[in-house]
Design an enzyme around this catalytic site. Sequence first.
Site, mmCIF file in Angstrom:
data_model
loop_
_atom_site.group_PDB
_atom_site.id
_atom_site.type_symbol
_atom_site.label_atom_id
_atom_site.label_comp_id
_atom_site.label_asym_id
_atom_site.label_seq_id
_atom_site.Cartn_x
_atom_site.Cartn_y
_atom_site.Cartn_z
ATOM 1 N N ASP A 181 -4.744 2.176 1.656
ATOM 2 C CA ASP A 181 -5.060 1.622 2.927
ATOM 3 C C ASP A 181 -5.681 2.785 3.911
ATOM 4 O OD1 ASP A 181 -2.748 2.497 3.088
ATOM 5 O OD2 ASP A 181 -1.864 1.331 4.648
ATOM 6 N N GLU A 207 -0.068 8.432 10.987
ATOM 7 C CA GLU A 207 -1.258 7.800 11.164
ATOM 8 C C GLU A 207 -2.197 8.825 12.037
ATOM 9 O OE1 GLU A 207 -0.202 4.045 12.734
ATOM 10 O OE2 GLU A 207 -0.619 3.101 11.017
ATOM 11 N N HIS A 248 0.970 -0.986 -0.051
ATOM 12 C CA HIS A 248 -0.068 0.202 0.063
ATOM 13 C C HIS A 248 0.769 1.331 0.051
ATOM 14 C CE1 HIS A 248 -4.131 -0.851 0.081
ATOM 15 N NE2 HIS A 248 -3.781 -2.119 0.767
ATOM 16 N N TYR A 266 -7.119 7.573 -17.927
ATOM 17 C CA TYR A 266 -8.107 8.364 -17.053
ATOM 18 C C TYR A 266 -8.167 9.793 -17.477
ATOM 19 C CZ TYR A 266 -7.427 4.610 -13.909
ATOM 20 O OH TYR A 266 -7.572 3.576 -13.194
#
Length: 416
Positions: free
Chosen positions: A119, A391, A114, A314
């Site tokens: 995530d 985090e 990841h 894209y």
Amino acid sequence: MSVPAPAPASGGAALEGLLADAHAALPDIVALRRRIHRFPELGTHLPRTQQTVLEALGGLGLEVATGSRLSSVTATLEGALPGPAVLLRADMDALPLDEDTGLEFASRVPGAMHACGHDTHTAMLVGAARLLAARRGLLAGPVVFMFQPGEESGGGARHMIDEGVLETADGAGVAAAFALHVTTRFDSGTLHLRSGPTFAASDRLHVTVRGRGGHASSPHRALDPVPVACEIVLALQSMVTRTVDVFDPAVVTVASIHAGTTSNVIPETAEIRGTFRTLSPAARQRVREGVHRVARHVAAAHGAEADVDLEEGYPPVVNDADRTAALYDTAVALLGPGRVGLLPAPFMGAEDFSFVLREVPGSMAFLGARPPGVPPEEAADLHSNLAVFDEDALATGAAVYAAAALRAGPAPAGGG
Ligand SMILES: [Zn+2]
């Protein structure tokens, strides 16, 4: 950006305590993030990640549907008040590389990591679902939580649109859509956004130069494709600077040239592969035509031929002005003015949230997640084998997602 969109009447009260609740939920969000991080999955088939998300959403009273062509999760929370539907999106797929961070919760899957922070997006969106489920009484209209596989490849967003992610039970459809992407370029817990083009369109080019093989000592008896290919690579760069408006930028990168097998054989063909990034349909068309023209005519000048194959990727992510202003104001109300910034320029990377924003007005913002103490120029970038995110930023991200649903969508009819 100067005219804020009207917020629903409940807007002010809706944000009260939201950030504090997000911080209280942070241990759960981090635990979920690490669980997903340990077992990254690639592409549009992410059965383990899908199962983890389904479990994490259990008990919240959401209506949950899974994809048929891909392992997506669409969850809907009905607000207690009537109002337009707002979609919040997180992507769930990882990248094909080995992780070298040495983190305790590093990837246990060889060749998968990841590294783009998807995530963290998934964990923040689950966190937002919990925050919003607890605030259902303040919520006007449904919130659609879009958990998407296949962002890095496979165009998962487009498949989810085909399978109805933008449709709602009342037939009105989703009225606004928001997404976040973490980045180590900005301080942890800050939000950065802009209206208009934000990510580029990404298309692939593949040129095959056809010559005639022969003995390396006698090029006049062959038709050497190697110098022709080299001229094409350089001519492409000149084409971009001479034909594309400098204020509507384009990037053409030839990332691979391949020809021949040994030192004394002139090969029959040479292959050029690369990508081009643009922000507008006009620039995209110009580069498309330019690649065809330059490759064919440079080859013809030397008596060779060039087959040009362009693969459409894209479209650009184009943020809606009103929804971006509303998200900006909402984030300022939530985080304070010092933690919200305007992006000075788009990124030339690509993002398939563009498919959603082609159908529904909305906005995609960057969430700073650089680990504290790491200088910006030393932080590993997205897609790096060493990418590490702070985090603590996940509490901010979960709160911003929730706040977007509460306040950044269009005002309910008769409200505002
Ligand atoms: Zn990404």
